[in-house]
Design a protein around this motif. Structure first.
Motif, mmCIF file in Angstrom:
data_model
loop_
_atom_site.group_PDB
_atom_site.id
_atom_site.type_symbol
_atom_site.label_atom_id
_atom_site.label_comp_id
_atom_site.label_asym_id
_atom_site.label_seq_id
_atom_site.Cartn_x
_atom_site.Cartn_y
_atom_site.Cartn_z
ATOM 1 N N ALA A 1 3.016 1.238 3.441
ATOM 2 C CA ALA A 1 2.809 0.021 4.225
ATOM 3 C C ALA A 1 2.872 -1.244 3.371
ATOM 4 C CB ALA A 1 1.461 0.086 4.927
ATOM 5 N N ASP B 1 2.444 -6.197 9.892
ATOM 6 C CA ASP B 1 2.083 -4.864 9.416
ATOM 7 C C ASP B 1 3.362 -4.051 9.440
ATOM 8 O OD1 ASP B 1 -0.755 -4.925 8.892
ATOM 9 O OD2 ASP B 1 -1.005 -5.231 11.043
ATOM 10 N N ASP C 1 0.866 -1.184 0.000
ATOM 11 C CA ASP C 1 0.000 0.000 0.000
ATOM 12 C C ASP C 1 0.903 1.234 0.000
ATOM 13 O OD1 ASP C 1 -1.732 2.094 0.506
ATOM 14 O OD2 ASP C 1 -2.611 1.207 2.304
ATOM 15 N N LYS C 2 1.272 1.688 -1.212
ATOM 16 C CA LYS C 2 2.203 2.818 -1.324
ATOM 17 C C LYS C 2 1.626 4.100 -0.739
ATOM 18 C CE LYS C 2 4.981 1.256 -5.207
ATOM 19 N NZ LYS C 2 5.528 1.628 -6.525
ATOM 20 N N ASP C 3 0.315 4.279 -0.836
ATOM 21 C CA ASP C 3 -0.294 5.504 -0.299
ATOM 22 C C ASP C 3 -0.058 5.651 1.203
ATOM 23 O OD1 ASP C 3 -1.244 6.228 -2.803
ATOM 24 O OD2 ASP C 3 -3.212 5.312 -2.470
ATOM 25 N N ASN C 4 0.004 4.529 1.913
ATOM 26 C CA ASN C 4 0.196 4.540 3.364
ATOM 27 C C ASN C 4 1.591 4.059 3.779
ATOM 28 O OD1 ASN C 4 -2.429 5.492 4.328
ATOM 29 N ND2 ASN C 4 -3.178 3.653 3.275
ATOM 30 N N ARG D 1 5.443 -0.659 8.355
ATOM 31 C CA ARG D 1 5.311 0.752 7.974
ATOM 32 C C ARG D 1 6.692 1.316 7.687
ATOM 33 N NH1 ARG D 1 -0.258 2.022 7.480
ATOM 34 N NH2 ARG D 1 -1.210 0.297 8.607
#
Length: 180
Positions: free
Chosen positions: A17, A130, A12-15, A132
């Motif tokens: 993650a 998860d 999830d590049k936007d976050n 980040r």
């Protein structure tokens, strides 16, 4: 949790993650040990033919793991995990950074924070990572260097190790921790 095999890897590049979910046909205690004991971690963490070698590990809040990924020509890439939160048999969080052999982090580099969660149902353990990243540049560099492929190979190594440990669980002893 269903009894079907779970193997998900989502970026999830936007976050900034990455979420990885993988189920293992092994009890929670065994999977937890494989993630939290240096002798076991070293047997699966690196994608073959590379291997992991832990120089030091203190699995406690505020503790750390200093380890090297060792290549076939003896080259070493050092990593550091700084443990920040541990809930036994449920989850642990660490900061992952590149460093030198003494654990000195280059301040110009960025890292990632890993929240690792564990749950069991009917002898199947689900591990969720998860992850980040600090920056889009770090996330994209990880993807470019083959993180998905390498980490997936490592998780495959873990699956093999767990199968071996389950077979030998009836006869525990010093051989249990030897390379499978």
């Amino acid at each position: 949790m269903t009894q079907g095999k779970i193997d998900n890897f989502v970026v999830d590049k936007d976050n900034l993650a990455v979420k990885v979910e993988r189920s293992f046909d092994a009890p929670l205690d065994l999977v937890w040990s494989a993630w939290t004991e240096a002798d076991l971690l070293d047997q699966w963490w690196a994608p073959k033919p590379w291997k992991a070698e832990t120089k030091s590990m203190d699995f406690s809040e505020g503790g750390r793991r200093l380890y090297a990924m060792v290549g076939t020509q003896g080259e070493r890439h050092w990593g550091l995990w700084n443990f920040s939160k541990i809930t036994p048999r449920t989850s642990f969080t660490y900061r992952s950074l590149f460093c030198d052999e003494n654990g000195n982090v280059n301040p110009a580099t960025t890292g990632s924070t890993w929240v690792n969660s564990f749950s069991e149902s009917k002898g199947i353990t689900l591990v969720t990572n998860d992850i980040r990243c600090d920056s889009i540049a770090h996330l994209e560099a990880q993807i470019k260097m083959g993180f998905k492929e390498g980490y997936s190979m490592g998780l495959g190594n873990l699956e093999e190790l767990l199968a071996h440990l389950r077979k030998t669980a009836l006869a525990p002893g010093p051989d249990l921790l030897k390379q499978y």
